[in-house]
Design an enzyme around this catalytic site. Structure first.
Site, PDB file in Angstrom:
ATOM      1  N   LYS A  66       0.814  -1.221   0.000  1.00  0.00           N
ATOM      2  CA  LYS A  66       0.000   0.000   0.000  1.00  0.00           C
ATOM      3  C   LYS A  66       0.848   1.273   0.000  1.00  0.00           C
ATOM      4  CE  LYS A  66      -3.996  -2.123   2.165  1.00  0.00           C
ATOM      5  NZ  LYS A  66      -5.036  -2.036   3.188  1.00  0.00           N
ATOM      6  N   ASP A 102     -10.034   2.375   2.792  1.00  0.00           N
ATOM      7  CA  ASP A 102     -10.059   1.545   4.010  1.00  0.00           C
ATOM      8  C   ASP A 102     -10.767   2.243   5.174  1.00  0.00           C
ATOM      9  OD1 ASP A 102      -8.748  -0.681   2.971  1.00  0.00           O
ATOM     10  OD2 ASP A 102      -6.758   0.112   3.440  1.00  0.00           O
TER      11      ASP A 102
END
Ligand code: ATR
Length: 270
Positions: A66, A102
């Site tokens: 990420k 997220d």
């Protein structure tokens, strides 16, 4: 047909292809969504090759890439910049747009499905890595009474707390007084719960592990054994962050409830 990937290592067991296939069927979209494993350390080269060979429309990025994805993108949304991590990429010519869904996925699952209202609540976040950053950024505007971050390496909690304007504590100094305890550490990967006193659950209505695994994680077991009345894994967050990515790419918001029910039922049968 628009091509999408979820990029990770390991990624073979990712539920994302199944989730996006269910969203696409529900919304009448035709997409091709597959998982692809990149060797750690080769993110840039591997993604370059994938773009040349497959011309993808978008990609989800998961552990451990990420942060690499955030460096790769030519433009970041504000929430991706604050998280320092990207889980949703959209390709457009030479431009690479990075987003992070997220935090929004977590908030949606906790508020809408679990029915937890953050207003006036005392929040304890365990962990100070990328996952913790994204979630803290998303809950900070929700009117919590206090957000405390605690981390095995205390200095990381202190610098994150300074940056985000929240409180920091060492694991060993923790006690009661939290309405929700969130596990954003990767301690479960080594089969352990973070080394926290079980008094952190004394006043908690909800313990939430960001990780989804087929079985209860060590953190979830600790929370249950400590008497926490509600303990959740990260399946709902996984589905909600996927729905938010789907909306970023295709402009349609899928209904997550039937997808959650189907995947929860499948996990219970397995
Ligand atoms: P992610 O992007 O998933 O958040 P990360 O940035 O590597 O991954 O962060 C991992 C987090 O899990 C960190 O907060 C880490 O604590 P340290 O800063 O002390 O390394 C935490 N973590 C990993 N293993 C742990 C363990 N066994 N016990 C407690 N915390 C752990």
């Amino acid at each position: 047909m628009k091509k999408f990937y979820v990029i990770g290592h390991p990624v073979a067991h990712s539920l994302s292809p199944k989730i996006h296939a269910m969203f696409a069927a529900q919304c009448g979209e035709e997409i091709d969504y597959q998982s692809i494993d990149f060797e750690p350390g080769c993110f840039i080269d591997s993604l370059g090759r994938l773009r040349r060979e497959q011309n993808p429309y978008g990609a989800n990025v998961t552990v451990p890439f990420k942060r690499d994805a955030a460096d790769y993108c030519t433009e970041l949304t504000e929430r991706a910049r604050v998280a320092g991590a990207v889980n949703t990429i959209t390709f457009s010519g030479n431009q690479v747009f990075g987003d992070n869904t997220d935090g929004a996925g977590f908030v949606h699952d906790v508020c809408a499905r679990c029915g937890f209202d953050f207003v006036g609540k005392r929040v304890l976040m365990l962990g100070a890595g990328g996952a913790a950053r994204g979630v803290i950024a998303a809950i900070r505007p929700l009117g919590c009474a206090r957000i405390t971050v605690a981390n095995r390496t205390e200095s990381r909690a202190v610098s994150l707390a300074e940056e985000m304007g929240i409180h920091a504590a060492a694991f060993t100094d923790l006690g009661r007084g939290y309405d929700i305890v969130i596990n954003a550490t990767s301690a479960g990967l080594s089969g352990a719960a973070p080394a926290v006193p079980n008094t952190i659950f004394s006043d908690a209505q909800l313990a939430y592990d960001l990780v989804y695994a087929q079985y209860s994680t060590p953190f979830m077991r600790l929370a249950r054994e400590s008497g926490c009345p509600r303990v959740e894994d990260g399946l709902g967050m996984l589905i909600e962050q996927a729905a938010e990515s789907f909306k970023v790419w295709l402009g349609v918001a899928p209904d997550t409830a039937p997808v959650y029910m189907a995947l929860r039922a499948a996990a219970e049968k397995a």
